[in-house]
Motif scaffolding. Structure first.
Motif, PDB file in Angstrom:
ATOM      1  N   ASN B  51       0.829  -1.206   0.000  1.00 11.14           N
ATOM      2  CA  ASN B  51       0.000   0.000   0.000  1.00 11.14           C
ATOM      3  C   ASN B  51       0.867   1.261   0.000  1.00 11.14           C
ATOM      4  OD1 ASN B  51      -2.832  -0.932   0.200  1.00 11.14           O
ATOM      5  ND2 ASN B  51      -2.140  -1.869   2.113  1.00 11.14           N
ATOM      6  N   VAL B  52       1.937   1.246   0.769  1.00 11.70           N
ATOM      7  CA  VAL B  52       2.865   2.382   0.817  1.00 11.70           C
ATOM      8  C   VAL B  52       3.974   2.089  -0.195  1.00 11.70           C
ATOM      9  CG1 VAL B  52       4.473   3.694   2.249  1.00 11.70           C
ATOM     10  CG2 VAL B  52       2.345   2.825   3.246  1.00 11.70           C
ATOM     11  N   ARG B  53       4.098   2.969  -1.191  1.00  9.43           N
ATOM     12  CA  ARG B  53       5.038   2.717  -2.291  1.00  9.43           C
ATOM     13  C   ARG B  53       5.975   3.908  -2.483  1.00  9.43           C
ATOM     14  NH1 ARG B  53       0.922   0.078  -6.884  1.00  9.43           N
ATOM     15  NH2 ARG B  53      -0.107  -1.331  -5.423  1.00  9.43           N
ATOM     16  N   ASP B  54       7.044   3.646  -3.224  1.00  6.54           N
ATOM     17  CA  ASP B  54       7.955   4.720  -3.667  1.00  6.54           C
ATOM     18  C   ASP B  54       8.525   5.554  -2.527  1.00  6.54           C
ATOM     19  OD1 ASP B  54       7.651   4.152  -6.469  1.00  6.54           O
ATOM     20  OD2 ASP B  54       5.630   4.961  -6.310  1.00  6.54           O
ATOM     21  N   TRP B  55       8.720   4.937  -1.368  1.00  3.99           N
ATOM     22  CA  TRP B  55       9.326   5.677  -0.258  1.00  3.99           C
ATOM     23  C   TRP B  55      10.841   5.612  -0.399  1.00  3.99           C
ATOM     24  CZ3 TRP B  55      11.732   2.095   3.194  1.00  3.99           C
ATOM     25  CH2 TRP B  55      11.320   0.779   3.054  1.00  3.99           C
ATOM     26  N   LYS B  56      11.486   6.701   0.037  1.00  3.45           N
ATOM     27  CA  LYS B  56      12.928   6.843  -0.188  1.00  3.45           C
ATOM     28  C   LYS B  56      13.756   6.277   0.959  1.00  3.45           C
ATOM     29  CE  LYS B  56      12.083   8.869  -4.060  1.00  3.45           C
ATOM     30  NZ  LYS B  56      11.902   7.911  -5.161  1.00  3.45           N
ATOM     31  N   HIS B  57      13.228   6.342   2.157  1.00  2.00           N
ATOM     32  CA  HIS B  57      13.937   5.774   3.312  1.00  2.00           C
ATOM     33  C   HIS B  57      12.943   5.566   4.446  1.00  2.00           C
ATOM     34  CE1 HIS B  57      13.911   9.558   5.612  1.00  2.00           C
ATOM     35  NE2 HIS B  57      14.029  10.138   4.428  1.00  2.00           N
ATOM     36  N   VAL B  58      13.337   4.754   5.422  1.00  2.00           N
ATOM     37  CA  VAL B  58      12.510   4.504   6.603  1.00  2.00           C
ATOM     38  C   VAL B  58      12.309   5.843   7.339  1.00  2.00           C
ATOM     39  CG1 VAL B  58      12.570   3.384   8.878  1.00  2.00           C
ATOM     40  CG2 VAL B  58      13.327   2.125   6.844  1.00  2.00           C
ATOM     41  N   PRO B  59      11.083   6.133   7.814  1.00  2.00           N
ATOM     42  CA  PRO B  59      10.889   7.374   8.583  1.00  2.00           C
ATOM     43  C   PRO B  59      11.878   7.433   9.756  1.00  2.00           C
ATOM     44  CG  PRO B  59       8.766   6.318   8.140  1.00  2.00           C
ATOM     45  CD  PRO B  59       9.827   5.364   7.669  1.00  2.00           C
ATOM     46  N   ASN B  60      12.456   8.605   9.977  1.00  2.00           N
ATOM     47  CA  ASN B  60      13.476   8.758  11.033  1.00  2.00           C
ATOM     48  C   ASN B  60      13.002   8.215  12.371  1.00  2.00           C
ATOM     49  OD1 ASN B  60      15.319   9.969   9.302  1.00  2.00           O
ATOM     50  ND2 ASN B  60      14.398  11.991   9.605  1.00  2.00           N
ATOM     51  N   ALA B  61      11.757   8.475  12.709  1.00  2.00           N
ATOM     52  CA  ALA B  61      11.248   8.067  14.020  1.00  2.00           C
ATOM     53  C   ALA B  61      11.140   6.548  14.156  1.00  2.00           C
ATOM     54  CB  ALA B  61       9.880   8.699  14.266  1.00  2.00           C
ATOM     55  N   CYS B  62      11.300   5.816  13.047  1.00  2.00           N
ATOM     56  CA  CYS B  62      11.122   4.362  13.081  1.00  2.00           C
ATOM     57  C   CYS B  62      12.446   3.594  13.115  1.00  2.00           C
ATOM     58  CB  CYS B  62      10.277   3.896  11.896  1.00  2.00           C
ATOM     59  SG  CYS B  62       8.609   4.583  11.913  1.00  2.00           S
TER      60      CYS B  62
END
Lengths: 251, 251
Positions: B51-62
């Motif tokens: 469902n979540v696509r084309d993300w560049k990197h893991v969110p900092n908070a994660c």
């Protein structure tokens, strides 16, 4: 040297595992071994990613785990991620605007929530009981899934028409229609149910109905469902959105 | 090399410490709102379900959350579910037995684990650095993913041939081949890498290579990858198996 690296990696995996057990709530044996020697969380991962298929009911040991997931906010939060992505996609999509841009929604666990029914029936641990479930359906009492209602309203505001495509059978048309209305889904382009004589599985039925829609000139902008069988099979539409559902499996 | 070991050691300790912070401290606002107002767990659900696509990197908070997932046993447990299903499927599948029954494996995070690299680089929080990653690849030091090695051995025992199909580029052929061998993947029918001039994305490249295999008379019994782009696109093979990977996205 590589062997040493590997040993290090494994040692720390074990060390972290120990910490994991120490700080999480006590893990019981049944949490870790619901079915094939895996945790309920990993079973759920397998289900949601379409790796675990054709299961008949939630493993008995996972009733509490799934109950907490469904009622504890996690289910809502997972649904919110899906809807956030769907809204971003719909807002950016270049519509033709001739009234033929449509979005497909499944019904059960996609627009209407049967959680009141499943909460009273072991959260999917009990095998499917069609008589009891149909009684529930005929009450037209299922609430809306709030995140899906949000998506629905956004789509209407973008002038994307909504088509409901469900594995519910034709005799439940009135109950379904009444329930959709009372839950806040006030308008739709089509409500497609499965005929009483249709023998094909959900994936074949639904992709067949999508094919007919495309032949009628509709363009499927997006498709939302809780089962992979709502989403797979050509034509898929421009993009599909998979909502969570760890309570039952439909092929 | 000792420097690398030291970095690894420190990384794992930090990861384990992060884990205990993760469960002891009150949940902060950044845990709940890493990106679009959702928890890291729900972001991960969105990623693994495509469902979540084309993300560049893991969110900092994660970073802590993903570090804990990768090192704390959960990653291994999720992988085990996938492999259990794959083995069940392969054992029941009716093979032709003429040497043309094949199983496709991706390489990175499917057969070889780059966890030592990612553990030292923020578990996917840092944007992809091709220079640093290629240095790591050229060391041929990635360990096997133990669950995938188990599946690999089972497939060979069933006389299903293995084809590796990777987005790694041709110049890394020797390093990749050496690494597969040292990690325990001793034999294969083909090792297909991406040519230096190939501009298509992974999904188009990989489905194109599968098409060529089918034209060569191979029957794709199964296909295993950590990215949806390893698995989608015709021909898919008889069944696909999606391994977990919350650290990076390949289109």
């Amino acid at each position: 040297m590589f062997h040493l690296l590997h040993v290090l990696l494994v040692s720390y995996l074990v060390a972290c595992n120990a910490l994991d057990r120490h700080f999480l709530r006590p893990i019981s044996d049944s949490d870790l071994h619901p079915a094939d020697g895996v945790s309920c969380e990993s079973w759920q991962f397998g289900v949601e990613t379409n790796n675990v298929r054709d299961w008949k009911h939630v493993p008995n040991a996972c009733e509490d785990y799934i109950g907490h997931y469904m009622l504890g906010g996690h289910y809502r939060s997972d649904s919110a991620v899906v809807v956030t992505e769907a809204i971003k996609f719909a807002e950016a999509f270049e519509l033709v605007g001739d009234g033929k841009d449509v979005w497909i929604f499944d019904v059960d666990e996609t627009t209407l929530s049967n959680l009141p029914y499943y909460a009273a029936n072991g959260f999917g641990v009990e095998p499917y009981n069609s008589t009891a479930f149909n009684e529930w359906v005929n009450q037209s009492a299922a609430p809306a899934l709030p995140e899906s209602l949000k998506l629905y309203k956004k789509l209407l505001s973008l002038e994307i028409k909504v088509i409901f495509l469900t594995g519910r059978r034709e005799p439940t048309r009135e109950a379904t229609s009444t329930n959709l209305q009372s839950a806040g889904f006030h308008t739709w382009e089509k409500l497609l149910l499965k005929g009483v004589d249709v023998k094909t599985n959900s994936l074949v039925f639904k992709s067949g109905e999508r094919k007919k829609l495309v032949e009628q000139g509709y363009r499927i902008v997006g498709n939302t469902g809780d089962q992979w069988s709502d989403l797979l099979g050509s034509p898929e539409g421009n993009r599909t959105f998979k909502l969570p559902d760890p309570m039952y499996y439909v092929a």
